[in-house]
Design a protein around this motif. Structure first.
Motif, PDB file in Angstrom:
ATOM      1  N   CYS A 162       0.831  -1.211   0.000  1.00  0.00           N
ATOM      2  CA  CYS A 162       0.000   0.000   0.000  1.00  0.00           C
ATOM      3  C   CYS A 162       0.865   1.261   0.000  1.00  0.00           C
ATOM      4  O   CYS A 162       1.805   1.374   0.778  1.00  0.00           O
ATOM      5  N   THR A 163       0.512   2.194  -0.880  1.00  0.00           N
ATOM      6  CA  THR A 163       1.221   3.475  -0.951  1.00  0.00           C
ATOM      7  C   THR A 163       0.398   4.617  -0.353  1.00  0.00           C
ATOM      8  O   THR A 163       0.742   5.779  -0.513  1.00  0.00           O
ATOM      9  N   ALA A 164      -0.719   4.247   0.280  1.00  0.00           N
ATOM     10  CA  ALA A 164      -1.606   5.237   0.912  1.00  0.00           C
ATOM     11  C   ALA A 164      -2.100   6.275  -0.094  1.00  0.00           C
ATOM     12  O   ALA A 164      -2.231   7.451   0.208  1.00  0.00           O
ATOM     13  N   CYS A 165      -2.405   5.786  -1.306  1.00  0.00           N
ATOM     14  CA  CYS A 165      -2.842   6.711  -2.357  1.00  0.00           C
ATOM     15  C   CYS A 165      -4.269   7.202  -2.137  1.00  0.00           C
ATOM     16  O   CYS A 165      -4.666   8.239  -2.656  1.00  0.00           O
ATOM     17  N   GLY A 166      -5.075   6.417  -1.433  1.00  0.00           N
ATOM     18  CA  GLY A 166      -6.439   6.842  -1.111  1.00  0.00           C
ATOM     19  C   GLY A 166      -7.501   6.455  -2.128  1.00  0.00           C
ATOM     20  O   GLY A 166      -8.673   6.781  -1.943  1.00  0.00           O
ATOM     21  N   CYS A 207      -8.857   3.569  -2.689  1.00  0.00           N
ATOM     22  CA  CYS A 207      -9.859   2.700  -2.066  1.00  0.00           C
ATOM     23  C   CYS A 207     -10.866   3.524  -1.260  1.00  0.00           C
ATOM     24  O   CYS A 207     -12.070   3.260  -1.294  1.00  0.00           O
ATOM     25  N   PRO A 214      -4.975   2.822   4.781  1.00  0.00           N
ATOM     26  CA  PRO A 214      -6.330   2.939   5.346  1.00  0.00           C
ATOM     27  C   PRO A 214      -6.722   1.655   6.082  1.00  0.00           C
ATOM     28  O   PRO A 214      -6.058   0.622   5.966  1.00  0.00           O
ATOM     29  N   CYS A 246      -7.684  -0.763  -6.591  1.00  0.00           N
ATOM     30  CA  CYS A 246      -6.390  -0.438  -5.968  1.00  0.00           C
ATOM     31  C   CYS A 246      -5.275  -0.521  -7.017  1.00  0.00           C
ATOM     32  O   CYS A 246      -5.050  -1.572  -7.615  1.00  0.00           O
ATOM     33  N   GLU A 297      -2.129  -0.557  -6.715  1.00  0.00           N
ATOM     34  CA  GLU A 297      -0.911  -1.268  -6.304  1.00  0.00           C
ATOM     35  C   GLU A 297      -1.150  -2.767  -6.094  1.00  0.00           C
ATOM     36  O   GLU A 297      -0.266  -3.452  -5.599  1.00  0.00           O
ATOM     37  N   ILE A 326      -4.751  -4.949  -2.297  1.00  0.00           N
ATOM     38  CA  ILE A 326      -5.920  -5.470  -1.575  1.00  0.00           C
ATOM     39  C   ILE A 326      -6.272  -6.850  -2.117  1.00  0.00           C
ATOM     40  O   ILE A 326      -6.466  -7.033  -3.312  1.00  0.00           O
TER      41      ILE A 326
END
Ligand code: SF4
Ligand code: SF4
Length: 379
Positions: A315-319, A321, A342, A359, A361, A364
């Motif tokens: 996860c790159t915390a891209c948001g 999702c 998240p 997602c 990346e 998930i």
């Protein structure tokens, strides 16, 4: 009515090989002229779920798009193309995939699916009204160009589900909210196709996706171009290739029951279907009771139904999702703050798997909780 499905061996995306395979399939079905008439405005609906290069096997390959377009143009159809991806700009996605460049070369115009109109559908078994992309409504007909893939919610995605992209943008999320149960979601898809009545499906089954589909899975060589005007028979064919029981796939069962097509009486033409079956295709074959969604239902269901799980190492915390989650308040959110992965709230989550689907990346995965695995093992 009995269905005829053409299945043709094509082992690469070499332009002339794909063109010949699609041409042979159409010939066996009576020629492209059987499906489009001189001067008709036909919308091509490839799957461009997200902007990703063809090697990721997420989207319909540009060479399948090219072959379909050239054969239909030879039958004098006036073509446009479009899709409404779940997230991001559709034309930018088409460009990244390579479809936009092929379309420009062939003179196939881009159709914006982001605006739609409401249409009443009194014949709907479940849904009596849809909002459909205006570009589709204003055309004379639709030809669908799906990619053969696995899907976390519906197990497989083939011809019938591809029309979900004819519903503009975020309106798709509303259907997930209204139909959190996988059976009802499949029924909605069948009604949608009964309304739109695509003329033809030309499936990119040359390299399919298996495993964590429809975005995060792995390529699997199949070598098939599948063509038919019966979309239910096409989905049944995809199930057969995946070695997946059609009884587990709602677009096939409800599609047959509600007269969209016929999965029970299929005549195959072309190459032998047996040659395309991939016995160990990585697809969810678990019983119906532990798939799909709960609608946020009982505690027992929450404990057994497969759930989306974030791999923090990817996860790159891209948001993305968080953005695409249709639940309000969000069922995946920044519980630990932005900049870190998240967190899912499984009590709120309706198991639509949009977060897993989109997602970027592949971070998930959809996993069966421990109690669900235990119950599986006992069945
Ligand atoms: S979409 Fe994927 S990469 Fe982006 S925040 Fe969510 S889990 Fe992480
Ligand atoms: S968290 Fe994911 S699976 Fe759950 S409702 Fe939101 S998008 Fe759907």
């Amino acid at each position: 009515m009995p269905a005829t499905v053409a299945i043709i061996r094509c082992d690469s995306y070499d332009e002339s090989s794909v063109f010949d395979a699609v041409g042979r399939a159409l010939e066996l079905l009576g020629g492209a002229e059987r499906f489009v008439r001189d001067g008709e405005r036909i919308v091509l609906k490839p799957n461009f779920l997200v902007g990703a290069t063809p090697d990721k096997v997420v989207n319909t390959h540009p060479m399948v798009f090219s072959a379909a377009a050239r054969h239909l143009q030879a039958a004098s159809a006036k073509l446009s193309y479009g899709d409404s991806p779940g997230f991001g700009n559709a034309l930018a996605a088409a460009r990244k995939i390579g479809i936009a460049q092929v379309a420009e070369t062939l003179g196939v115009t881009y159709a914006d699916f982001s605006e739609g109109r409401q249409v009443s559908f009194a014949e709907g078994e479940l849904i009596k009204q849809f909002t459909i992309a205006s570009a589709v409504l204003d055309s004379d007909g639709l030809v669908t160009l799906p990619k053969l893939k696995t899907h976390a919610l519906t197990r497989m995605t083939g011809a019938v589900k591809n029309q979900f992209g004819c519903i503009p943008g975020m309106l798709k999320g509303e259907f997930h909210m209204r139909m959190p149960d996988v059976d009802r979601f499949a029924q909605m898809l069948v009604d949608l196709n009964r309304l739109l009545r695509p003329r033809l499906a030309i499936v990119d089954g040359i390299v399919g996706m298996q495993g964590n589909g429809p975005r995060g899975g792995d390529p699997r060589q199949i070598g098939a171009i599948i063509v038919s005007d019966d979309l239910v028979a096409v989905d049944a064919t995809v199930c057969r290739i995946m070695n997946l029981d059609t009884a587990l796939v709602g677009t096939v069962t409800y599609g047959t029951a509600w007269g969209l097509g016929d999965a029970d009486d299929i005549t195959y033409v072309g190459d032998p279907i047996e040659e395309f079956v991939v016995a160990d295709y990585d697809v969810n074959r678990s019983p119906q009771s532990t798939t799909g969604s709960t609608g946020g239902g009982t505690l027992a269901k929450r404990l057994i139904v497969p759930r989306p799980v974030i791999d923090p190492t990817k996860c790159t915390a891209c948001g993305t999702c968080v953005s695409v989650c249709p639940v309000d308040p969000k069922a995946v959110d920044w519980a630990n703050g932005k900049g870190v992965p998240p967190v899912h709230d499984y009590g709120r989550c309706i198991r639509c798997y949009c977060c897993q689907e989109l997602c970027p990346e592949r971070a998930i995965d959809v996993r069966v909780p421990p109690l669900g695995r235990f119950l599986h093992a006992r069945q």
